[in-house]
Motif scaffolding. Structure first.
Motif, PDB file in Angstrom:
ATOM      1  N   MET A  41       0.688  -1.139  -0.040  1.00  0.00           N
ATOM      2  CA  MET A  41       0.140   0.090  -0.136  1.00  0.00           C
ATOM      3  C   MET A  41       0.883   1.329   0.049  1.00  0.00           C
ATOM      4  SD  MET A  41      -2.901   0.903   2.834  1.00  0.00           S
ATOM      5  CE  MET A  41      -3.839   2.454   2.532  1.00  0.00           C
ATOM      6  N   ASN A  42       0.568   2.188  -0.772  1.00  0.00           N
ATOM      7  CA  ASN A  42       1.268   3.508  -0.898  1.00  0.00           C
ATOM      8  C   ASN A  42       1.309   4.219   0.584  1.00  0.00           C
ATOM      9  OD1 ASN A  42       1.940   2.742  -3.723  1.00  0.00           O
ATOM     10  ND2 ASN A  42       0.337   3.940  -4.354  1.00  0.00           N
ATOM     11  N   THR A  43       2.301   4.983   0.738  1.00  0.00           N
ATOM     12  CA  THR A  43       2.455   5.810   1.836  1.00  0.00           C
ATOM     13  C   THR A  43       1.134   6.871   1.726  1.00  0.00           C
ATOM     14  OG1 THR A  43       4.578   5.529   2.082  1.00  0.00           O
ATOM     15  CG2 THR A  43       3.590   7.246   3.313  1.00  0.00           C
ATOM     16  N   PRO A  44       0.399   7.250   2.653  1.00  0.00           N
ATOM     17  CA  PRO A  44      -0.542   8.275   2.575  1.00  0.00           C
ATOM     18  C   PRO A  44       0.015   9.646   2.382  1.00  0.00           C
ATOM     19  CG  PRO A  44      -1.080   6.762   4.361  1.00  0.00           C
ATOM     20  CD  PRO A  44       0.204   6.603   3.936  1.00  0.00           C
ATOM     21  N   LEU A  45      -0.908  10.471   1.594  1.00  0.00           N
ATOM     22  CA  LEU A  45      -0.295  12.026   1.404  1.00  0.00           C
ATOM     23  C   LEU A  45      -0.619  12.580   2.761  1.00  0.00           C
ATOM     24  CD1 LEU A  45      -1.623  13.741  -1.662  1.00  0.00           C
ATOM     25  CD2 LEU A  45      -1.410  15.001   0.685  1.00  0.00           C
ATOM     26  N   ARG A  46       0.626  13.213   3.295  1.00  0.00           N
ATOM     27  CA  ARG A  46       0.385  13.797   4.472  1.00  0.00           C
ATOM     28  C   ARG A  46       0.116  15.407   4.125  1.00  0.00           C
ATOM     29  NH1 ARG A  46       5.519  13.759   5.904  1.00  0.00           N
ATOM     30  NH2 ARG A  46       6.117  13.146   4.011  1.00  0.00           N
ATOM     31  N   ILE A  47      -0.779  15.691   5.180  1.00  0.00           N
ATOM     32  CA  ILE A  47      -1.388  17.136   5.174  1.00  0.00           C
ATOM     33  C   ILE A  47      -1.231  17.844   6.430  1.00  0.00           C
ATOM     34  CG2 ILE A  47      -3.509  18.649   4.460  1.00  0.00           C
ATOM     35  CD1 ILE A  47      -2.490  16.986   2.425  1.00  0.00           C
ATOM     36  N   VAL A  48      -0.776  19.076   6.501  1.00  0.00           N
ATOM     37  CA  VAL A  48      -0.881  20.139   7.625  1.00  0.00           C
ATOM     38  C   VAL A  48      -1.814  21.220   7.189  1.00  0.00           C
ATOM     39  CG1 VAL A  48       0.355  21.955   8.849  1.00  0.00           C
ATOM     40  CG2 VAL A  48       1.500  19.717   8.541  1.00  0.00           C
ATOM     41  N   VAL A  49      -2.806  21.183   8.039  1.00  0.00           N
ATOM     42  CA  VAL A  49      -4.104  22.278   8.073  1.00  0.00           C
ATOM     43  C   VAL A  49      -3.695  23.485   8.894  1.00  0.00           C
ATOM     44  CG1 VAL A  49      -6.608  22.535   8.072  1.00  0.00           C
ATOM     45  CG2 VAL A  49      -5.623  20.287   7.415  1.00  0.00           C
ATOM     46  N   ALA A  50      -3.577  24.758   8.266  1.00  0.00           N
ATOM     47  CA  ALA A  50      -3.352  25.687   9.004  1.00  0.00           C
ATOM     48  C   ALA A  50      -4.460  26.632   8.881  1.00  0.00           C
ATOM     49  CB  ALA A  50      -2.243  26.592   8.724  1.00  0.00           C
ATOM     50  N   ASP A  51      -5.543  26.885   9.985  1.00  0.00           N
ATOM     51  CA  ASP A  51      -6.648  27.925   9.815  1.00  0.00           C
ATOM     52  C   ASP A  51      -6.952  28.225  11.365  1.00  0.00           C
ATOM     53  OD1 ASP A  51      -9.140  28.728   9.845  1.00  0.00           O
ATOM     54  OD2 ASP A  51      -9.282  28.318   7.724  1.00  0.00           O
ATOM     55  N   HIS A  82       6.879  17.801  10.864  1.00  0.00           N
ATOM     56  CA  HIS A  82       6.287  16.673  10.248  1.00  0.00           C
ATOM     57  C   HIS A  82       6.521  16.483   8.771  1.00  0.00           C
ATOM     58  CE1 HIS A  82       3.489  15.660  13.488  1.00  0.00           C
ATOM     59  NE2 HIS A  82       3.180  17.173  13.657  1.00  0.00           N
ATOM     60  N   ARG A  83       7.165  17.530   8.065  1.00  0.00           N
ATOM     61  CA  ARG A  83       7.586  17.549   6.684  1.00  0.00           C
ATOM     62  C   ARG A  83       6.614  16.931   5.887  1.00  0.00           C
ATOM     63  NH1 ARG A  83      12.041  20.599   5.513  1.00  0.00           N
ATOM     64  NH2 ARG A  83      13.088  20.897   7.642  1.00  0.00           N
ATOM     65  N   PRO A  84       5.423  17.723   5.740  1.00  0.00           N
ATOM     66  CA  PRO A  84       4.198  17.259   4.839  1.00  0.00           C
ATOM     67  C   PRO A  84       4.354  17.160   3.459  1.00  0.00           C
ATOM     68  CG  PRO A  84       3.799  19.492   5.702  1.00  0.00           C
ATOM     69  CD  PRO A  84       5.161  18.894   6.289  1.00  0.00           C
ATOM     70  N   ASP A  85       3.426  16.469   2.810  1.00  0.00           N
ATOM     71  CA  ASP A  85       3.439  16.445   1.292  1.00  0.00           C
ATOM     72  C   ASP A  85       2.648  17.879   0.978  1.00  0.00           C
ATOM     73  OD1 ASP A  85       4.721  13.953   1.090  1.00  0.00           O
ATOM     74  OD2 ASP A  85       2.913  13.257   1.858  1.00  0.00           O
ATOM     75  N   VAL A  86       1.858  18.154   1.709  1.00  0.00           N
ATOM     76  CA  VAL A  86       1.008  19.448   1.117  1.00  0.00           C
ATOM     77  C   VAL A  86       0.569  20.223   2.408  1.00  0.00           C
ATOM     78  CG1 VAL A  86      -0.938  20.326  -0.054  1.00  0.00           C
ATOM     79  CG2 VAL A  86       0.201  18.417  -1.010  1.00  0.00           C
ATOM     80  N   ILE A  87       0.600  21.716   2.345  1.00  0.00           N
ATOM     81  CA  ILE A  87       0.377  22.571   3.285  1.00  0.00           C
ATOM     82  C   ILE A  87      -1.281  23.099   2.929  1.00  0.00           C
ATOM     83  CG2 ILE A  87       0.844  24.320   4.952  1.00  0.00           C
ATOM     84  CD1 ILE A  87       3.780  23.569   4.540  1.00  0.00           C
ATOM     85  N   LEU A  88      -2.099  23.153   3.687  1.00  0.00           N
ATOM     86  CA  LEU A  88      -3.490  23.716   3.445  1.00  0.00           C
ATOM     87  C   LEU A  88      -3.223  25.048   4.296  1.00  0.00           C
ATOM     88  CD1 LEU A  88      -5.966  21.238   3.146  1.00  0.00           C
ATOM     89  CD2 LEU A  88      -4.649  21.974   1.340  1.00  0.00           C
ATOM     90  N   LEU A 105       7.238  28.397   4.505  1.00  0.00           N
ATOM     91  CA  LEU A 105       6.572  26.915   4.372  1.00  0.00           C
ATOM     92  C   LEU A 105       6.946  26.511   2.937  1.00  0.00           C
ATOM     93  CD1 LEU A 105       2.903  27.835   5.698  1.00  0.00           C
ATOM     94  CD2 LEU A 105       4.844  26.615   6.743  1.00  0.00           C
ATOM     95  N   VAL A 106       6.823  27.462   1.761  1.00  0.00           N
ATOM     96  CA  VAL A 106       7.058  26.731   0.405  1.00  0.00           C
ATOM     97  C   VAL A 106       8.365  26.180   0.234  1.00  0.00           C
ATOM     98  CG1 VAL A 106       5.475  28.465  -0.499  1.00  0.00           C
ATOM     99  CG2 VAL A 106       7.775  28.934  -0.344  1.00  0.00           C
ATOM    100  N   ARG A 107       9.228  26.276   1.155  1.00  0.00           N
ATOM    101  CA  ARG A 107      10.635  25.753   1.380  1.00  0.00           C
ATOM    102  C   ARG A 107      10.780  24.360   1.709  1.00  0.00           C
ATOM    103  NH1 ARG A 107      12.539  31.012   2.482  1.00  0.00           N
ATOM    104  NH2 ARG A 107      12.651  30.607   4.691  1.00  0.00           N
ATOM    105  N   ILE A 108       9.536  23.944   2.309  1.00  0.00           N
ATOM    106  CA  ILE A 108       9.279  22.765   3.124  1.00  0.00           C
ATOM    107  C   ILE A 108       8.339  21.796   2.163  1.00  0.00           C
ATOM    108  CG2 ILE A 108       8.478  21.496   5.076  1.00  0.00           C
ATOM    109  CD1 ILE A 108       9.182  23.979   6.714  1.00  0.00           C
ATOM    110  N   ALA A 109       7.306  22.396   1.867  1.00  0.00           N
ATOM    111  CA  ALA A 109       6.076  21.516   1.021  1.00  0.00           C
ATOM    112  C   ALA A 109       5.421  22.547  -0.087  1.00  0.00           C
ATOM    113  CB  ALA A 109       5.672  20.720   1.900  1.00  0.00           C
TER     114      ALA A 109
END
Length: 237
Positions: free
Chosen positions: A1-11, A49-55, A72-76
């Motif tokens: 199984m593929n590694t899940p896409l990791r997200i950080v949610v900022a709001d 956490h080194r996410p794949d995408v940041i919201l 942030l864009v330097r990380i993900a």
């Protein structure tokens, strides 16, 4: 199984954060690794956490989303997810490296999930308000006659070179447009979003531009295009 896409949610709104987390984690290929209430927390979470995408929301207390973007864009890849759809805010977010811009109320739950996956794959995503700004900005880059106009004056005041200068280097209209965006300091992702093309297409154009300008770097090509390199004379054919 593929590694899940990791997200950080900022709001800063806990209800929004909880809703996004609940929505995204219903999909087996997505996991929310951290939530953040402001830009400082987002940067800390991203580093940890080194996410794949940041919201990222725009308006947050302390450090807002626009201020936090460069770090942030330097990380993900960062996708703006906000109620703020003002053209100036969209412009600044793209200038600072946002890979996408979604305005609440302009997308469905499924479209959000698709957008997150696309951002992970390097594809930009925009909802209608942001697209309208991009379309207007892109239209200003090239006039109906095919000559470079005075485009995106606040984002890239140096883009407007004459058609004779374009012909001097034998650049196509699109190549001249992209060279202007390079000279304005845009990265490939921002150029792709502005021109509505893929990053791979941008890279192909840049390779041809470098060959025609006899340059090996963006800085060298920009210096020749802007006439600041030794022996350069902008505007002359």
């Amino acid at each position: 199984m593929n590694t899940p896409l990791r997200i950080v949610v900022a709001d800063d709104n806990p209800v929004v954060r909880a809703g996004l987390t609940a929505l995204l984690t219903t999909h087996e290929d997505i996991t929310v690794t951290a939530e953040a209430a402001d830009g400082h927390e987002a940067q800390t979470a991203a580093r940890q956490h080194r996410p794949d995408v940041i919201l990222l929301d725009v308006r947050m207390p302390g450090m807002d989303g626009i201020e936090a973007l460069p770090g942030l864009v330097r990380i993900a890849p960062v996708m703006m997810l906000t109620y703020s759809g003002e053209s100036e805010t969209v412009r600044e977010a793209l200038r600072r490296g946002a890979a996408g811009y979604l305005v609440h109320g302009e997308f469905t739950a499924d479209e959000l999930v698709d957008a997150v996956r696309d951002i992970r794959r390097g594809r930009s995503r925009f909802t209608p308000t942001a697209k309208a700004y991009l379309a207007q900005a892109n239209a200003e880059v090239v006039t109906e006659a095919g000559n470079l106009a005075e485009p995106l004056s606040q984002v890239q005041p140096t883009v407007g070179q004459s058609s004779s200068y374009r012909s001097r280097f034998r650049l196509s209209r699109r190549e001249a447009e992209i060279m202007g965006l390079i000279a304005a300091g845009m990265n490939n992702q921002q150029i792709a979003a502005t021109c509505f093309i893929s990053e791979k297409t941008v890279k192909n154009h840049i390779n041809r531009i470098f060959a025609k300008l006899h340059s090996t770097s963006r800085a060298e090509a920009a210096a020749k295009w802007l006439g600041t390199a030794p022996g350069s004379h902008p505007g002359r054919s």
